[in-house]
Design a protein around this motif. Structure first.
Motif, PDB file in Angstrom:
ATOM      1  N   SER A 125      73.244  44.516  48.048  1.00  0.00           N
ATOM      2  CA  SER A 125      72.584  45.791  48.344  1.00  0.00           C
ATOM      3  C   SER A 125      72.069  45.814  49.775  1.00  0.00           C
ATOM      4  CB  SER A 125      71.432  46.028  47.363  1.00  0.00           C
ATOM      5  OG  SER A 125      71.908  46.074  46.031  1.00  0.00           O
ATOM      6  N   LEU A 126      71.561  44.675  50.236  1.00  0.00           N
ATOM      7  CA  LEU A 126      71.068  44.575  51.610  1.00  0.00           C
ATOM      8  C   LEU A 126      72.201  44.802  52.601  1.00  0.00           C
ATOM      9  CD1 LEU A 126      68.588  43.917  53.364  1.00  0.00           C
ATOM     10  CD2 LEU A 126      69.208  41.503  53.193  1.00  0.00           C
ATOM     11  N   ALA A 127      73.357  44.208  52.334  1.00  0.00           N
ATOM     12  CA  ALA A 127      74.513  44.404  53.212  1.00  0.00           C
ATOM     13  C   ALA A 127      74.979  45.853  53.184  1.00  0.00           C
ATOM     14  CB  ALA A 127      75.646  43.470  52.794  1.00  0.00           C
ATOM     15  N   ALA A 128      75.029  46.447  51.995  1.00  0.00           N
ATOM     16  CA  ALA A 128      75.495  47.831  51.866  1.00  0.00           C
ATOM     17  C   ALA A 128      74.562  48.802  52.583  1.00  0.00           C
ATOM     18  CB  ALA A 128      75.614  48.202  50.390  1.00  0.00           C
ATOM     19  N   ALA A 129      73.251  48.605  52.422  1.00  0.00           N
ATOM     20  CA  ALA A 129      72.287  49.501  53.066  1.00  0.00           C
ATOM     21  C   ALA A 129      72.312  49.331  54.587  1.00  0.00           C
ATOM     22  CB  ALA A 129      70.882  49.230  52.531  1.00  0.00           C
ATOM     23  N   THR A 130      72.491  48.094  55.045  1.00  0.00           N
ATOM     24  CA  THR A 130      72.587  47.861  56.488  1.00  0.00           C
ATOM     25  C   THR A 130      73.817  48.534  57.069  1.00  0.00           C
ATOM     26  OG1 THR A 130      71.473  45.715  56.201  1.00  0.00           O
ATOM     27  CG2 THR A 130      72.650  46.069  58.277  1.00  0.00           C
ATOM     28  N   PHE A 131      74.925  48.472  56.341  1.00  0.00           N
ATOM     29  CA  PHE A 131      76.150  49.140  56.790  1.00  0.00           C
ATOM     30  C   PHE A 131      75.930  50.649  56.903  1.00  0.00           C
ATOM     31  CE2 PHE A 131      80.043  51.453  55.643  1.00  0.00           C
ATOM     32  CZ  PHE A 131      80.872  51.067  56.695  1.00  0.00           C
ATOM     33  N   THR A 132      75.269  51.237  55.915  1.00  0.00           N
ATOM     34  CA  THR A 132      75.004  52.677  55.933  1.00  0.00           C
ATOM     35  C   THR A 132      74.160  53.062  57.145  1.00  0.00           C
ATOM     36  OG1 THR A 132      75.141  52.840  53.521  1.00  0.00           O
ATOM     37  CG2 THR A 132      73.949  54.593  54.665  1.00  0.00           C
ATOM     38  N   LEU A 133      73.169  52.247  57.451  1.00  0.00           N
ATOM     39  CA  LEU A 133      72.317  52.517  58.609  1.00  0.00           C
ATOM     40  C   LEU A 133      73.092  52.399  59.923  1.00  0.00           C
ATOM     41  CD1 LEU A 133      69.147  50.538  57.467  1.00  0.00           C
ATOM     42  CD2 LEU A 133      69.314  53.025  57.736  1.00  0.00           C
ATOM     43  N   GLY A 134      74.158  51.617  59.916  1.00  0.00           N
ATOM     44  CA  GLY A 134      74.961  51.434  61.127  1.00  0.00           C
ATOM     45  C   GLY A 134      75.771  52.653  61.506  1.00  0.00           C
ATOM     46  N   GLY A 135      75.971  53.572  60.573  1.00  0.00           N
ATOM     47  CA  GLY A 135      76.673  54.814  60.870  1.00  0.00           C
ATOM     48  C   GLY A 135      78.106  54.627  61.338  1.00  0.00           C
TER      49      GLY A 135
END
Length: 291
Positions: free
Chosen positions: A256-266
């Motif tokens: 989940s941490l990786a997925a949320a970080t990816f989303t924030l990366g745009g």
């Protein structure tokens, strides 16, 4: 009833002796009592610098308490911090219910406990930690012993779109070489559960002292590797039946941490992910599926 009386705790000995010590030794003794973990992991010279004392004062303190020197007192403090549970895994296997198919009951109970544990993970806490990971100049991931697999999973997923920024602590050599590379502006993710590995606690301490953002994925608020963490992501390890604590929650948090970080990366993260995918395809890393 026969047997030897329990040896007094070195910390109790120290605190009891404080009133009778000379003023300067009393100050050093209070410092050791308040920083007993540091006393077991840092050099006498480092401790003296932090305490504003002469290194020899630590030797004099140890001798005043009846020890041959600082090394003997330090060993006693280290031994006192060891978990009292000598069988943290086999002890979990006791008391399971019996029946015609106990293994089926165990698996069923385990699945139920794992699912319930996942519902108690805080999405907001993971999302907050993801913002820190996204903003970090470099991302260090520390997981040891059984937690190494969780660390490697998080490392792999983050490197798909942050290939130049992510590194496993100890991934390219002894982990203590990486501890000195932590810097302010970095994020250090440390993963652990009871019984806690010494390396995870040392890594967390190094991250905190360096000024890096410490993110702890842990089973308890009181976990020693969570001390000083800006972000604490809790998972349930002990509630699941079976001889070994559960890592299901830790894995879910890591993904989940990786997925949320990816989303924030745009768009930039998406572009880097596409570049990674193209490189993997060009090097034939995956088996081609046939229709």
């Amino acid at each position: 009833m026969s047997g030897h009386p329990a040896k007094p705790s070195p910390l109790n000995e120290l605190c009891s002796a404080l009133p009778s010590l000379p003023l300067r030794l009393r100050e050093v003794g209070r410092f050791v009592a308040a920083n007993d973990y540091d006393a077991t992991t840092r050099s006498m010279r480092d401790l003296a610098t932090v305490a504003g004392a002469d290194p020899a004062a630590f030797t004099r303190l140890a001798k005043a308490l009846g020890y041959s020197g600082w090394d003997e007192l330090r060993s006693a403090l280290t031994e006192a911090r060891r978990p009292t549970e000598a069988s943290p895994f086999s002890g979990r296997a006791r008391g399971r219910r019996q029946g015609p198919n106990p293994e089926i009951s165990l698996v069923s109970d385990k699945f139920e406990a794992e699912a319930a544990g996942l519902t108690r993970i805080s999405p907001a806490a993971v999302a907050g930690a993801a913002k820190a990971v996204h903003a970090a100049r470099r991302i260090w991931i520390a997981g040891f012993r059984s937690c190494r697999s969780v660390a490697e999973l998080l490392n792999y997923q983050l490197r798909l779109f942050r290939p130049d920024a992510v590194q496993l602590v100890g991934g390219s050599g002894p982990e203590d070489l990486d501890l000195g590379a932590f810097r302010r502006g970095d994020a250090v993710v440390v993963i652990g559960f009871a019984p806690y590995s010494t390396a995870s606690v040392v890594s967390a301490r190094a991250a905190h002292h360096s000024g890096a953002t410490l993110i702890a994925i842990a089973d308890r608020v009181t976990a020693p590797m969570a001390e000083g963490a800006e972000h604490l992501l809790l998972f349930e390890a002990a509630s699941s039946p079976g001889f070994f604590p559960s890592l299901t929650g830790a894995i879910a948090i890591a993904q989940s941490l990786a997925a949320a970080t990816f989303t924030l990366g745009g768009p930039a993260a998406k572009r880097r992910l596409e570049e990674t995918e193209a490189r993997l395809a060009a090097s034939s890393q995956y088996v081609a599926e046939r229709d």
